[in-house]
Enzyme design. Structure first.
Site, PDB file in Angstrom:
ATOM      1  N   HIS A 178       3.042  18.758 -24.199  1.00 37.44           N
ATOM      2  CA  HIS A 178       2.728  17.369 -24.542  1.00 37.44           C
ATOM      3  C   HIS A 178       3.975  16.493 -24.539  1.00 37.44           C
ATOM      4  O   HIS A 178       3.927  15.318 -24.881  1.00 37.44           O
ATOM      5  CB  HIS A 178       2.060  17.347 -25.931  1.00 37.44           C
ATOM      6  CG  HIS A 178       1.267  16.116 -26.216  1.00 37.44           C
ATOM      7  ND1 HIS A 178       1.418  15.402 -27.383  1.00 37.44           N
ATOM      8  CD2 HIS A 178       0.310  15.465 -25.508  1.00 37.44           C
ATOM      9  CE1 HIS A 178       0.591  14.371 -27.384  1.00 37.44           C
ATOM     10  NE2 HIS A 178      -0.095  14.384 -26.264  1.00 37.44           N
ATOM     11  N   LYS A 180       7.182  14.120 -23.539  1.00 36.85           N
ATOM     12  CA  LYS A 180       7.352  12.956 -22.676  1.00 36.85           C
ATOM     13  C   LYS A 180       8.821  12.547 -22.675  1.00 36.85           C
ATOM     14  O   LYS A 180       9.369  12.197 -23.720  1.00 36.85           O
ATOM     15  CB  LYS A 180       6.522  11.771 -23.169  1.00 36.85           C
ATOM     16  CG  LYS A 180       5.029  11.921 -22.975  1.00 36.85           C
ATOM     17  CD  LYS A 180       4.339  12.147 -24.260  1.00 36.85           C
ATOM     18  CE  LYS A 180       2.823  12.178 -24.056  1.00 36.85           C
ATOM     19  NZ  LYS A 180       2.116  12.644 -25.249  1.00 36.85           N
ATOM     20  N   ASP A 185      20.315   9.953 -14.741  1.00 38.22           N
ATOM     21  CA  ASP A 185      21.747  10.252 -14.617  1.00 38.22           C
ATOM     22  C   ASP A 185      22.331  10.932 -15.852  1.00 38.22           C
ATOM     23  O   ASP A 185      23.554  10.920 -16.041  1.00 38.22           O
ATOM     24  CB  ASP A 185      22.556   8.980 -14.305  1.00 38.22           C
ATOM     25  CG  ASP A 185      22.435   8.548 -12.848  1.00 38.22           C
ATOM     26  OD1 ASP A 185      21.840   9.311 -12.051  1.00 38.22           O
ATOM     27  OD2 ASP A 185      22.931   7.465 -12.501  1.00 38.22           O
ATOM     28  N   HIS A 413      -1.647   4.664 -30.054  1.00 32.38           N
ATOM     29  CA  HIS A 413      -1.125   5.893 -29.458  1.00 32.38           C
ATOM     30  C   HIS A 413       0.271   6.225 -29.987  1.00 32.38           C
ATOM     31  O   HIS A 413       0.864   7.238 -29.621  1.00 32.38           O
ATOM     32  CB  HIS A 413      -1.097   5.778 -27.929  1.00 32.38           C
ATOM     33  CG  HIS A 413      -1.100   7.093 -27.222  1.00 32.38           C
ATOM     34  ND1 HIS A 413      -0.022   7.555 -26.514  1.00 32.38           N
ATOM     35  CD2 HIS A 413      -2.043   8.056 -27.115  1.00 32.38           C
ATOM     36  CE1 HIS A 413      -0.293   8.736 -25.993  1.00 32.38           C
ATOM     37  NE2 HIS A 413      -1.518   9.065 -26.347  1.00 32.38           N
ATOM     38  N   LYS A 415       3.206   7.616 -32.302  1.00 34.52           N
ATOM     39  CA  LYS A 415       3.362   8.760 -33.205  1.00 34.52           C
ATOM     40  C   LYS A 415       4.744   8.644 -33.836  1.00 34.52           C
ATOM     41  O   LYS A 415       5.759   8.831 -33.169  1.00 34.52           O
ATOM     42  CB  LYS A 415       3.240  10.074 -32.429  1.00 34.52           C
ATOM     43  CG  LYS A 415       1.965  10.201 -31.598  1.00 34.52           C
ATOM     44  CD  LYS A 415       2.297  10.860 -30.280  1.00 34.52           C
ATOM     45  CE  LYS A 415       1.076  11.033 -29.416  1.00 34.52           C
ATOM     46  NZ  LYS A 415       0.506   9.758 -28.943  1.00 34.52           N
ATOM     47  N   ASP A 420      11.691   6.086 -46.726  1.00 37.19           N
ATOM     48  CA  ASP A 420      12.655   5.443 -47.616  1.00 37.19           C
ATOM     49  C   ASP A 420      13.496   4.372 -46.927  1.00 37.19           C
ATOM     50  O   ASP A 420      14.582   4.032 -47.405  1.00 37.19           O
ATOM     51  CB  ASP A 420      13.594   6.495 -48.243  1.00 37.19           C
ATOM     52  CG  ASP A 420      12.853   7.487 -49.121  1.00 37.19           C
ATOM     53  OD1 ASP A 420      11.744   7.149 -49.578  1.00 37.19           O
ATOM     54  OD2 ASP A 420      13.354   8.613 -49.321  1.00 37.19           O
TER      55      ASP A 420
END
Length: 518
Positions: A178, A180, A185, A413, A415, A420
């Site tokens: 999952h 991404k 470079d 979508h 996450k 604090d």
């Protein structure tokens, strides 16, 4: 009747035989990783345009990473396209999904153009969503500077045989990558929640995801490169040419298609929107404000998480450790939120100890996987009873929400979490059993007041009345939703914007023993 029972018995026996054979033979049935090992290319002081632009910039902040949040889809597209155009050495791209749509084609065109300049491209995709993409992926792979590998791939590439293999290898196929990451470079990395597709980059007018990436420049990019190398060289990553014969002549056809599509009115309209975005322009012109910090790391699950009995190196352990101890505020954003008994108890315990605990997730109407919502709704009363504040994203909000999301329908979508006002996380990890135990995940952990402030502002923006319903318990302990766009707030006694059939099916699914798969 007897004949029907015989046929049913034979069918059940065949299904059991398939599953048992998969359990016993899964490792032997999985395609072998036959690709030659490779690693991230070493950094150079002034080899590429990115080197020449960033080396002096980074030298003024030794040991620190520059970071900024990219909540806007147009900005996120511009960052990827600009880094691909400036790249002169390498593009390492790791994704769960790369859609066969406008954005997918536009970014594939940028990748191909970079390869034509001599840039080495390594593209690693999870195979669960590549059905029908083999011709395009094989065409890219035919380029001498592009190599495509698939994570945990199917031997059977199409049709009923692929479905049959999914049933047979269910317990091994169920573990997906999952992650991404977009790395240019070895100097620039984009890590977060976005897959490659229209809905993630504000190009789908019917529904768009509100998502979040973090743009990184500097030392933390080396973390992302090391993670990519580990996955690329793992036994789970198989070259696509080993799964399907190459047809090099299709490369020119693909290039012609990508070039032609980029000139179409729909593509031009989208590119003009990107060019007109003030923040996208600031990003391309290096005027976007960044935060410098030595306390930024990119972390990931191991590539063979499913075969690892050592949970100490799983990302969930690292993230859970941040909830230990006393806190003044814990704010969580997760589109798929299934906290389980332990997670619910932890959040309620924090809230009862005086911590302000808030969670933003999708409403049933905004959730594109109702089964996940069924897992969440069984914990909702306990969370509210424990003092946890819950906000659910509206799918069809007022005009303000539509313009902010760029569509008539919206879905969360992002996450992330912020604790604090000091530290936080942005990545691919949903707060659910699938992210914790089945899929590999990655993301950025940071301890920086400036980044934490920006992430907290994103949380407050999402929790605002125009975008979210607030969820409460009434005096009788029943769940209710507050539409705070009116004064006094309008009270709803059932899942907002969701029809009775969807509510009924979701409630029925909540009774099934499927939580471990959510």
């Amino acid at each position: 009747m007897r004949r029907v029972m015989i046929w049913l018995g034979c069918g059940m026996f065949a299904l059991v035989l398939l599953v048992v054979s998969g359990l016993l033979l899964a490792d032997h049935l999985t395609p072998r990783a036959t690709g030659a090992p490779s690693s991230a290319l070493p950094l150079q002081p002034a080899q590429t345009p990115i080197d020449r632009e960033l080396a002096p910039y980074l030298a003024a902040h030794p040991g620190e990473t520059a970071a900024t949040l990219l909540p806007d889809g147009l900005d996120a597209f511009a960052a990827r396209a600009a880094s691909a155009r400036l790249a002169g050495r390498s593009l390492d791209l790791q994704y769960y999904m790369w859609h066969d749509d406008l954005v997918g084609h536009l970014l594939a065109r940028e990748v191909y153009a970079a390869a034509e300049r001599g840039v080495r491209v390594r593209l690693l995709l999870d195979d669960i969503n590549t059905k029908g993409l083999d011709p395009a992926l094989l065409a890219l792979d035919a380029h001498p500077n592009i190599e495509v590998r698939l994570y945990n791939p199917f031997r059977n590439r199409r049709g009923a045989w692929r479905l049959l293999e999914m049933v047979q290898r269910f317990f091994s196929v169920n573990h997906r990558m999952h992650n991404k990451a977009w790395i240019a470079d070895g100097r620039v990395a984009l890590v977060g929640g976005r897959n490659i597709g229209d809905e993630y980059f504000d190009a789908n007018r019917s529904v768009n995801f509100r998502d979040l990436d973090m743009l990184l420049l500097g030392p933390a990019v080396a973390d992302a490169s090391a993670i990519f190398d580990e996955f690329w060289n793992s036994p789970a990553a198989v070259p696509i040419e080993a799964l399907n014969p190459q047809t090099p002549q299709t490369l020119q056809a693909l290039v012609a298609q990508l070039t032609g599509e980029a000139a179409l009115p729909g593509a031009q309209a989208y590119l003009q929107r990107v060019a007109a975005s003030p923040s996208a322009q600031r990003l391309v012109n290096h005027e976007i404000p960044v935060h410098w910090s030595a306390n930024i790391v990119v972390a990931s699950d191991p590539p063979l998480k499913a075969r690892s009995g050592d949970r100490d190196h799983w990302l969930v352990q690292r993230l859970s450790a941040h909830l230990v101890g006393g806190h003044s505020e814990v704010l969580l954003i997760s589109p798929y939120f299934v906290p389980g008994k332990n997670g619910t108890a932890t959040l309620a315990r924090l809230a009862k100890a005086g911590t302000q605990v808030g969670v933003i997730t999708n409403s049933l109407a905004a959730n594109d996987v109702p089964a996940v919502h069924s897992g969440y709704e069984r914990y909702r009363p306990k969370l509210l009873e424990g003092g946890v504040q819950l906000f659910e994203i509206r799918r069809h909000g007022p005009k303000l929400a539509q313009s902010l999301f760029g569509s008539s329908g919206a879905s969360l979508h992002t996450k992330a979490f912020v604790i604090d006002g000091k530290r936080g996380f942005v990545g691919s990890f949903n707060l659910d059993p699938r992210s914790a135990n089945l899929n590999t995940e990655m993301g950025v952990l940071f301890e920086d007041a400036g980044l934490a402030h920006n992430l907290r502002e994103e949380y407050l923006w999402l929790a605002a009345p125009a975008l979210s319903y607030q969820v409460e318990e009434d005096a009788n302990g029943s769940v209710r939703w507050l539409d705070r766009t009116t004064q006094p707030p309008r009270v709803l006694d059932h899942e907002p914007d969701a029809g009775w059939w969807l509510r009924t099916i979701t409630r029925a699914m909540s009774w099934l023993p499927i939580e471990s798969q959510l």
